[in-house]
Design an enzyme around this catalytic site. Structure first.
Site, PDB file in Angstrom:
ATOM      1  N   GLY A 163       0.936  -1.321   0.017  1.00  0.00           N
ATOM      2  CA  GLY A 163      -0.075   0.024   0.011  1.00  0.00           C
ATOM      3  C   GLY A 163       0.882   1.213  -0.040  1.00  0.00           C
ATOM      4  O   GLY A 163       0.541   2.302   0.254  1.00  0.00           O
ATOM      5  N   LEU A 202       9.291   1.680 -12.511  1.00  0.00           N
ATOM      6  CA  LEU A 202       8.493   1.930 -13.599  1.00  0.00           C
ATOM      7  C   LEU A 202       7.891   3.355 -13.260  1.00  0.00           C
ATOM      8  O   LEU A 202       7.301   3.705 -12.257  1.00  0.00           O
ATOM      9  CB  LEU A 202       7.365   1.065 -13.464  1.00  0.00           C
ATOM     10  CG  LEU A 202       7.790  -0.520 -13.762  1.00  0.00           C
ATOM     11  CD1 LEU A 202       6.575  -1.476 -13.767  1.00  0.00           C
ATOM     12  CD2 LEU A 202       8.868  -0.755 -14.769  1.00  0.00           C
ATOM     13  N   ASN A 287      -4.117  -8.748  -2.845  1.00  0.00           N
ATOM     14  CA  ASN A 287      -5.024  -8.415  -1.763  1.00  0.00           C
ATOM     15  C   ASN A 287      -5.780  -9.537  -1.529  1.00  0.00           C
ATOM     16  O   ASN A 287      -6.674 -10.260  -2.159  1.00  0.00           O
ATOM     17  CB  ASN A 287      -5.709  -7.265  -1.691  1.00  0.00           C
ATOM     18  CG  ASN A 287      -4.940  -6.029  -2.374  1.00  0.00           C
ATOM     19  OD1 ASN A 287      -3.919  -5.762  -1.363  1.00  0.00           O
ATOM     20  ND2 ASN A 287      -5.266  -5.211  -3.122  1.00  0.00           N
ATOM     21  N   ARG A 289      -8.720  -9.805   0.387  1.00  0.00           N
ATOM     22  CA  ARG A 289      -9.803  -9.298   1.204  1.00  0.00           C
ATOM     23  C   ARG A 289     -10.743  -8.908  -0.078  1.00  0.00           C
ATOM     24  O   ARG A 289     -10.263  -8.864  -1.254  1.00  0.00           O
ATOM     25  CB  ARG A 289      -9.742  -8.279   2.020  1.00  0.00           C
ATOM     26  CG  ARG A 289      -8.688  -7.017   1.280  1.00  0.00           C
ATOM     27  CD  ARG A 289      -8.760  -5.771   2.205  1.00  0.00           C
ATOM     28  NE  ARG A 289      -8.544  -4.794   1.118  1.00  0.00           N
ATOM     29  CZ  ARG A 289      -7.274  -4.401   0.758  1.00  0.00           C
ATOM     30  NH1 ARG A 289      -6.170  -5.273   1.330  1.00  0.00           N
ATOM     31  NH2 ARG A 289      -7.107  -3.433  -0.141  1.00  0.00           N
ATOM     32  N   VAL A 292     -12.492  -2.179  -1.413  1.00  0.00           N
ATOM     33  CA  VAL A 292     -13.304  -1.057  -1.408  1.00  0.00           C
ATOM     34  C   VAL A 292     -14.264  -0.965  -2.735  1.00  0.00           C
ATOM     35  O   VAL A 292     -15.395  -0.679  -2.831  1.00  0.00           O
ATOM     36  CB  VAL A 292     -12.726   0.166  -1.131  1.00  0.00           C
ATOM     37  CG1 VAL A 292     -13.639   1.527  -1.425  1.00  0.00           C
ATOM     38  CG2 VAL A 292     -12.132   0.327   0.145  1.00  0.00           C
TER      39      VAL A 292
HETATM   40  C1  MV4 Z   1       6.233   0.477  -7.909  1.00  0.00           C
HETATM   41  C2  MV4 Z   1       6.102   1.702  -8.574  1.00  0.00           C
HETATM   42  C3  MV4 Z   1       6.985   1.759  -9.719  1.00  0.00           C
HETATM   43  N1  MV4 Z   1       7.663   0.685  -9.946  1.00  0.00           N
HETATM   44  N2  MV4 Z   1       7.001  -0.312  -7.964  1.00  0.00           N
HETATM   45  C4  MV4 Z   1       2.513   1.801  -4.764  1.00  0.00           C
HETATM   46  C5  MV4 Z   1       1.757   0.923  -3.870  1.00  0.00           C
HETATM   47  C6  MV4 Z   1       2.677  -0.137  -3.741  1.00  0.00           C
HETATM   48  N3  MV4 Z   1       1.632  -1.267  -3.684  1.00  0.00           N
HETATM   49  C7  MV4 Z   1       3.818  -0.059  -4.649  1.00  0.00           C
HETATM   50  N4  MV4 Z   1       3.629   1.055  -5.524  1.00  0.00           N
HETATM   51  C8  MV4 Z   1       4.385   1.299  -6.406  1.00  0.00           C
HETATM   52  N5  MV4 Z   1       5.406   0.302  -6.791  1.00  0.00           N
HETATM   53  C9  MV4 Z   1       7.802  -0.380  -9.075  1.00  0.00           C
HETATM   54  N6  MV4 Z   1       8.725  -1.179  -9.330  1.00  0.00           N
HETATM   55  C10 MV4 Z   1       5.118   2.766  -8.447  1.00  0.00           C
HETATM   56  C11 MV4 Z   1       4.124   2.425  -7.312  1.00  0.00           C
HETATM   57  C12 MV4 Z   1       3.365   3.541  -6.895  1.00  0.00           C
HETATM   58  C13 MV4 Z   1       2.023   3.607  -7.235  1.00  0.00           C
HETATM   59  C14 MV4 Z   1       1.418   2.295  -7.789  1.00  0.00           C
HETATM   60  C15 MV4 Z   1       0.391   2.206  -8.043  1.00  0.00           C
HETATM   61  C16 MV4 Z   1      -0.529   3.413  -7.806  1.00  0.00           C
HETATM   62  C17 MV4 Z   1      -0.075   4.652  -7.048  1.00  0.00           C
HETATM   63  C18 MV4 Z   1       1.390   4.690  -6.981  1.00  0.00           C
HETATM   64  C19 MV4 Z   1       1.801   5.606  -6.510  1.00  0.00           C
HETATM   65  C20 MV4 Z   1       2.950   5.767  -6.498  1.00  0.00           C
HETATM   66  C21 MV4 Z   1       4.003   4.731  -6.641  1.00  0.00           C
END
Ligand code: MV4
Length: 441
Positions: A163, A202, A287, A289, A292
């Site tokens: 999260g 990414l 997840n 569960r 939302v």
């Molecule tokens: C990432 C990413 C870019 N590259 N992993 C955000 C929640 C957590 N579960 C992992 N997240 C991210 N992982 C890699 N390798 C960017 C995010 C991320 C993000 C992902 C989904 C929705 C919103 C986001 C906001 C900031 C960063």
């Protein structure tokens, strides 16, 4: 079938579960904190028991009080909703030790998916694509080899995080070791586990997640995907189903999800979260569960996910197979929060006037009412506005109309923010990614 279900939650999701129980002819037990005595989930349940004071630790997270209540009221199952204890492995175990059914997956799968390294490894071994990464970052040679191959930026994540908590993006080698150290300190403090790992970062992916249902007989089905890229500080704001994915891409990733979940023997409802960039999927987390945003999937598939959860927990086989799941139309959900429109600071207080939208294709999942005093102790989401129409454009027009109709006075809400987003060029094009909300900061 279960005769009585205890709902270990509050707010709109407690109502959502209650409604499914009613339709299945199952009695309900509501639990609540003292401040929630006049909450709608308490009023609507067949029985209600106060667990303790307003703070969640003493009430909605109070495992002994919840178990005692279930035993006292002769509940034969517990639905955890989302948040609170829904992904707490010990809670699931203790419930089963008391011969009560936990409406959710096996505790083993809650545990596995709770550790992002373990989850990623297991999913990868079973055919799910993951982001190139490195788990053993203590090995300096392996770390250097990884960086030579994949370059910067990279992201540091906490194994027990998820999260978005405890993540750090690193842009150059000179910062890496210090950032790893800092991330470990932060992770130890937040999760009592300083294990961190790294991944290629990414820069502009979409967040796309696949809804699944699995019964105890080994049947697994997927129910399409949701685009949840409109988020702020890892809180989703708007979700839609289906996403802009073409059918062949959807079918392929769904097939991989089905295969993997069959192999690991998953049971119940679940969501597999991916980053989607350059036409490729990368597993993020699973997840275990109900989520939302589950209603948008219900709208486009016609499947009642909560009823299915209950039937699965009761040991029944899924009545539909994959061929019965047809995505029809388009659905969008706006999360309505009690918060200041610019600062995003929560805005609890009394709702002095309330009128919710209606009409064809409009669904409001909310537990508030006129005269309701929103407590400051829980999160600020006070409802979900969901629209459904044949096409995406019609669904957006309907959302605009429904947001216009929505009257909530006495507190601040993010209704106008939703209007701005859904009428923005980027949203209308459907080509937005996870960076969309950064322009509102
Ligand atoms: C990432 C990413 C870019 N590259 N992993 C955000 C929640 C957590 N579960 C992992 N997240 C991210 N992982 C890699 N390798 C960017 C995010 C991320 C993000 C992902 C989904 C929705 C919103 C986001 C906001 C900031 C960063």
């Amino acid at each position: 079938m279960f005769k009585k279900i205890l709902i270990a939650n509050r707010g709109e999701i407690a109502l959502r579960v209650l409604r499914a129980c009613r339709e299945l002819g199952i009695k309900t037990v509501a639990v609540h904190s003292d401040i929630d005595e006049s909450a709608m989930h308490v009023r609507m349940a067949d029985e209600s028991i106060c667990l303790g004071p307003a703070n969640a630790q003493s009430s909605y997270l109070n495992i002994p009080a919840i178990i005692t209540t279930a035993t006292m009221t002769n509940a034969d199952a517990i639905h955890p909703g989302y948040g609170f204890l829904s992904e707490n492995k010990r809670f699931a175990e203790i419930i089963e030790e008391h011969n009560i059914k936990f409406i959710g997956p096996k505790s083993k799968h809650i545990e596995i998916m709770g550790n992002k390294i373990v989850a990623k490894k297991l999913m990868s071994e079973n055919g799910i694509p993951t982001v190139p990464g490195l788990n053993d970052i203590e090995n300096e040679d392996a770390l250097n080899t990884f960086i030579e191959k994949l370059n910067f930026p990279i992201i540091i994540k906490a194994a027990s995080g998820g999260g978005g908590k405890g993540m750090r993006v690193v842009n150059k080698r000179s910062e890496l070791n210090n950032q790893i150290k800092a991330a470990k300190v932060e992770a130890k403090k937040a999760f009592n586990d300083d294990t961190v790992y790294i991944e290629k970062f990414l820069t502009s992916p979409k967040h796309i997640e696949i809804q699944i249902l699995a019964d105890i007989h080994g049947n697994v089905i997927t129910l399409g995907e949701r685009d949840c890229s409109i988020q702020r500080k890892h809180q989703k704001l708007i979700e839609e189903s289906p996403s802009i994915l073409e059918k062949s891409k959807r079918d392929k990733i769904c097939e991989l999800c089905t295969k993997a979940l069959k192999i690991i023997g998953y049971e119940g409802a679940g969501t597999i979260e991916f980053l989607y960039e350059g036409n490729n999927f990368y597993f993020m987390e699973m997840n275990t569960r109900l989520q939302v945003e589950h209603p948008i999937t219900e709208m486009v598939t016609g499947v009642d996910l909560v009823k299915e959860q209950i039937l699965i927990a009761n040991g029944e086989a899924l009545k539909m197979n994959q061929n019965d799941i047809e995505l029809k139309g388009h659905s969008i959900e706006c999360r309505i929060n009690a918060e200041h429109p610019e600062s995003f600071i929560p805005s609890p207080g009394m709702i002095s006037q309330y009128h919710q939208p209606g009409g064809l294709g409009v669904r409001v999942d909310s537990a508030v009412y006129q005269g309701y005093d929103i407590p400051s102790h829980y999160d600020s989401m006070i409802g979900k506005l969901i629209t459904f129409a044949e096409t995406r454009n019609e669904c957006i027009s309907k959302m605009k109309r429904a947001l216009e109709e929505y009257v909530i006075m006495g507190i601040n809400t993010n209704i106008q923010l939703h209007q701005n987003i859904i009428q923005s060029e980027e949203f209308i094009s459907g080509k937005y990614d996870i960076n969309y909300m950064s322009k509102f900061n």
